[in-house]
Design a protein around this motif. Structure first.
Motif, PDB file in Angstrom:
ATOM      1  N   TRP A 107       0.839  -1.190   0.000  1.00 45.07           N
ATOM      2  CA  TRP A 107       0.000   0.000   0.000  1.00 45.07           C
ATOM      3  C   TRP A 107       0.883   1.252   0.000  1.00 45.07           C
ATOM      4  N   THR A 108       0.414   2.287  -0.677  1.00 47.37           N
ATOM      5  CA  THR A 108       1.181   3.520  -0.825  1.00 47.37           C
ATOM      6  C   THR A 108       0.287   4.586  -1.449  1.00 47.37           C
ATOM      7  N   ARG A 109       0.661   5.845  -1.366  1.00 50.09           N
ATOM      8  CA  ARG A 109      -0.007   6.895  -2.126  1.00 50.09           C
ATOM      9  C   ARG A 109       0.788   7.208  -3.399  1.00 50.09           C
ATOM     10  N   PHE A 110       1.857   6.464  -3.605  1.00 50.53           N
ATOM     11  CA  PHE A 110       2.662   6.614  -4.815  1.00 50.53           C
ATOM     12  C   PHE A 110       2.361   5.437  -5.741  1.00 50.53           C
ATOM     13  N   ARG A 276      -8.520   0.716   4.355  1.00 50.76           N
ATOM     14  CA  ARG A 276      -7.742   1.606   5.235  1.00 50.76           C
ATOM     15  C   ARG A 276      -6.928   2.607   4.416  1.00 50.76           C
ATOM     16  N   ALA A 277      -6.327   2.126   3.319  1.00 44.23           N
ATOM     17  CA  ALA A 277      -5.514   3.011   2.475  1.00 44.23           C
ATOM     18  C   ALA A 277      -6.364   4.118   1.866  1.00 44.23           C
ATOM     19  N   ALA A 278      -7.605   3.801   1.463  1.00 44.90           N
ATOM     20  CA  ALA A 278      -8.490   4.808   0.880  1.00 44.90           C
ATOM     21  C   ALA A 278      -8.834   5.881   1.897  1.00 44.90           C
ATOM     22  N   SER A 279      -9.174   5.463   3.120  1.00 41.84           N
ATOM     23  CA  SER A 279      -9.525   6.432   4.163  1.00 41.84           C
ATOM     24  C   SER A 279      -8.352   7.358   4.462  1.00 41.84           C
ATOM     25  N   TYR A 280      -7.169   6.792   4.601  1.00 45.18           N
ATOM     26  CA  TYR A 280      -5.979   7.598   4.914  1.00 45.18           C
ATOM     27  C   TYR A 280      -5.641   8.543   3.759  1.00 45.18           C
ATOM     28  N   TYR A 281      -5.701   8.015   2.541  1.00 44.17           N
ATOM     29  CA  TYR A 281      -5.359   8.825   1.369  1.00 44.17           C
ATOM     30  C   TYR A 281      -6.301  10.020   1.223  1.00 44.17           C
ATOM     31  N   LEU A 282      -7.597   9.780   1.357  1.00 43.77           N
ATOM     32  CA  LEU A 282      -8.571  10.860   1.168  1.00 43.77           C
ATOM     33  C   LEU A 282      -8.445  11.903   2.273  1.00 43.77           C
ATOM     34  N   ALA A 283      -8.260  11.452   3.508  1.00 42.32           N
ATOM     35  CA  ALA A 283      -8.146  12.402   4.612  1.00 42.32           C
ATOM     36  C   ALA A 283      -6.907  13.284   4.467  1.00 42.32           C
ATOM     37  N   THR A 284      -5.771  12.688   4.115  1.00 40.09           N
ATOM     38  CA  THR A 284      -4.536  13.463   4.005  1.00 40.09           C
ATOM     39  C   THR A 284      -4.519  14.321   2.740  1.00 40.09           C
ATOM     40  N   THR A 285      -5.024  13.791   1.633  1.00 37.15           N
ATOM     41  CA  THR A 285      -4.988  14.532   0.372  1.00 37.15           C
ATOM     42  C   THR A 285      -5.944  15.723   0.398  1.00 37.15           C
ATOM     43  N   LEU A 286      -7.137  15.508   0.946  1.00 34.23           N
ATOM     44  CA  LEU A 286      -8.141  16.573   0.990  1.00 34.23           C
ATOM     45  C   LEU A 286      -8.018  17.442   2.236  1.00 34.23           C
ATOM     46  N   GLU A 287      -7.075  17.083   3.115  1.00 33.73           N
ATOM     47  CA  GLU A 287      -6.826  17.832   4.352  1.00 33.73           C
ATOM     48  C   GLU A 287      -8.103  17.950   5.188  1.00 33.73           C
ATOM     49  N   ILE A 288      -8.727  16.802   5.410  1.00 33.77           N
ATOM     50  CA  ILE A 288      -9.913  16.720   6.243  1.00 33.77           C
ATOM     51  C   ILE A 288      -9.715  15.585   7.253  1.00 33.77           C
ATOM     52  N   GLU A 289     -10.643  15.441   8.161  1.00 32.22           N
ATOM     53  CA  GLU A 289     -10.603  14.309   9.072  1.00 32.22           C
ATOM     54  C   GLU A 289     -11.467  13.188   8.512  1.00 32.22           C
ATOM     55  N   SER A 290     -11.131  11.960   8.870  1.00 29.45           N
ATOM     56  CA  SER A 290     -11.880  10.818   8.352  1.00 29.45           C
ATOM     57  C   SER A 290     -13.361  10.907   8.702  1.00 29.45           C
ATOM     58  N   LYS A 291     -13.694  11.515   9.843  1.00 27.92           N
ATOM     59  CA  LYS A 291     -15.098  11.630  10.238  1.00 27.92           C
ATOM     60  C   LYS A 291     -15.900  12.524   9.303  1.00 27.92           C
ATOM     61  N   ASP A 292     -15.210  13.316   8.484  1.00 30.43           N
ATOM     62  CA  ASP A 292     -15.895  14.180   7.516  1.00 30.43           C
ATOM     63  C   ASP A 292     -16.258  13.435   6.234  1.00 30.43           C
ATOM     64  N   LEU A 293     -15.825  12.178   6.107  1.00 33.91           N
ATOM     65  CA  LEU A 293     -16.140  11.381   4.919  1.00 33.91           C
ATOM     66  C   LEU A 293     -17.486  10.688   5.087  1.00 33.91           C
ATOM     67  N   HIS A 294     -18.221  10.604   3.991  1.00 33.09           N
ATOM     68  CA  HIS A 294     -19.474   9.834   3.939  1.00 33.09           C
ATOM     69  C   HIS A 294     -19.221   8.616   3.064  1.00 33.09           C
ATOM     70  N   VAL A 295     -19.716   7.461   3.486  1.00 39.46           N
ATOM     71  CA  VAL A 295     -19.536   6.231   2.725  1.00 39.46           C
ATOM     72  C   VAL A 295     -20.899   5.673   2.322  1.00 39.46           C
ATOM     73  N   THR A 296     -21.006   5.291   1.059  1.00 38.10           N
ATOM     74  CA  THR A 296     -22.202   4.634   0.543  1.00 38.10           C
ATOM     75  C   THR A 296     -21.827   3.231   0.104  1.00 38.10           C
TER      76      THR A 296
END
Length: 416
Positions: A107-110, A276-296
């Motif tokens: 796993w990586t963001r690269f 887990r990688a998706a949650s971490y990537y989105l939170a760090t890339t978008l500069e938000i907290e994971s709790k701000d994400l909505h999942v469908t």
């Protein structure tokens, strides 16, 4: 249950014979009769695989799949066994040979590397196989290629050809050549890479250190304990070497095992890593907290009319915005298809959790509690241009995931 291709195929005389043999095998009333039918089935399959006739095999599997599950599984087990293993005569000696896979979760963001492996690394990995995994007297040939999943053999016939080519390399002492014209790999935040090797041993001798007759330093331990110790040593000794092949990646090594079992285990174990990688990537890339994400979460099937769930597609959006910005596919395997609902009490043991329970628990562990589940069973649709899966948005519409236009550039290409 493993599923065949959806593409209809011609039902030939060979296909009919395979279905008859598989049906006879499951109806056998004794172990001796089972072995007799297995022998006949293996003869027919080896003839087809050697001549690279994959279509009659696929057609037979398709014929059995809808309503003869036991015969389908029996035939699939035989096909996999014949394409990953064999008994070969060489210079008057009989040898057993087995193609194995060594899964690596990465796993990586690269970008996750794949391709050629240097000769010195091949020698090092071979030494560790002998030291921690294999029984004495086993000869081994490692493929000098780090495979992505879409670079592995495409069919059972291709697997059979690779296994035999590598076996001949072991018996003749020649080097195994790199995979020719390997396709480009799709970029993912988390993905599985595979090392492949063929094991050759005089017939009847053990292949792995946990088998009966294999002399080990823990000879009084159970087979399960020997496997656990072998995996622990494999991970401790080989992880630093594999890390050199996958720079910038977190990695986890799984136990080297027979090709098809190892590949399925790699497919299963990468699922929570991807989430887990998706949650971490989105939170760090978008500069938000994971709790701000909505999942469908959507339930998807190749045949929605069958009411069978083949996979979950997990779409991420930000807050209450309806746009799906990223998605993760969670395919189901074997008995998971029949146990996909959440029970009244969510199990804490991952061995007894349903897939949906695992997904919900993982999302909450990542800090995501805004979770919506659709009851509808969606058809598995994909983008015609890039092949990306479509995900259900909060309104139940199937959409293509798209990151926001102002997203900071990552170290890799566009992720699906």
């Amino acid at each position: 249950m493993r599923r065949p291709s959806k593409t209809p195929r011609k039902f030939s005389t060979d296909s009919h014979r395979l279905t008859e043999l598989a049906q006879a095998l499951v109806l056998a009333s004794s172990r001796m009769e089972q072995r007799a039918w297995e022998h006949e089935l293996d003869i027919h399959l080896n003839k087809l695989l050697k001549s690279h006739h994959q279509e009659p095999i696929d057609s037979a599997l398709e014929q059995l799949f809808p309503d003869q599950a036991d015969a389908y599984d029996a035939l699939m087990d035989a096909v996999e066994a014949c394409s990953e293993s064999s008994t070969i005569e060489h210079d008057g000696v009989s040898y057993d040979t087995l193609l194995i896979a060594m899964p690596i979760l990465a796993w990586t963001r690269f970008s996750i590397a794949a391709g050629a492996i240097p000769p010195d690394m091949i020698a090092t990995l071979s030494s560790h196989l002998h030291a921690h995994i294999l029984a004495p007297d086993v000869r081994v040939a490692l493929s000098p290629t780090l495979y992505a999943i879409d670079q592995l053999p495409r069919s059972h016939a291709d697997t059979y050809t690779l296994m035999h080519r590598m076996t001949i390399a072991v018996l003749t002492g020649n080097a195994v050549s790199s995979a020719p014209n390997a396709p480009e790999t799709a970029p993912f935040l988390a993905d599985t890479r595979y090392l492949l090797a063929t094991l050759v041993v005089p017939s009847g001798r053990p292949l792995f250190c946990w088998q009966p007759g294999a002399a080990t330093t823990v000879s009084n331990a159970s087979s399960a304990m020997k496997k656990a110790i072998a995996l622990e040593h494999w991970q401790a000794q080989v992880t630093p070497n594999v890390s050199r092949l996958l720079p910038g990646c977190g990695i986890d090594l799984l136990l080297p095992e027979a090709y098809f079992v190892a590949c399925r285990e790699g497919d299963k174990q990468i699922r929570p890593v991807s989430l887990r990688a998706a949650s971490y990537y989105l939170a760090t890339t978008l500069e938000i907290e994971s709790k701000d994400l909505h999942v469908t979460i959507g339930r998807f099937s190749e045949q929605p009319e069958s009411n069978r769930v083949d996979e979950y597609r997990i779409g991420f959006s930000v807050g209450q915005t309806p746009d799906i910005i990223y998605g993760v596919v969670w395919p189901l395997y074997g008995q998971e298809e029949a146990t996909e609902e959440v029970t009244s009490v969510v199990a804490t043991d991952t061995e007894t959790q349903t897939p949906l329970e695992q997904i919900l628990l993982l999302l909450r562990e990542c800090g995501i509690n805004d979770i919506q589940r659709h009851d509808e069973l969606f058809a598995m649709e994909f983008c015609d241009d890039c092949g990306s899966p479509f995900y259900a948005d909060p309104e139940g519409e199937l959409v293509h995931p798209e990151m926001p236009e102002d997203t900071p550039p990552s170290g890799s290409a566009h992720f699906h």
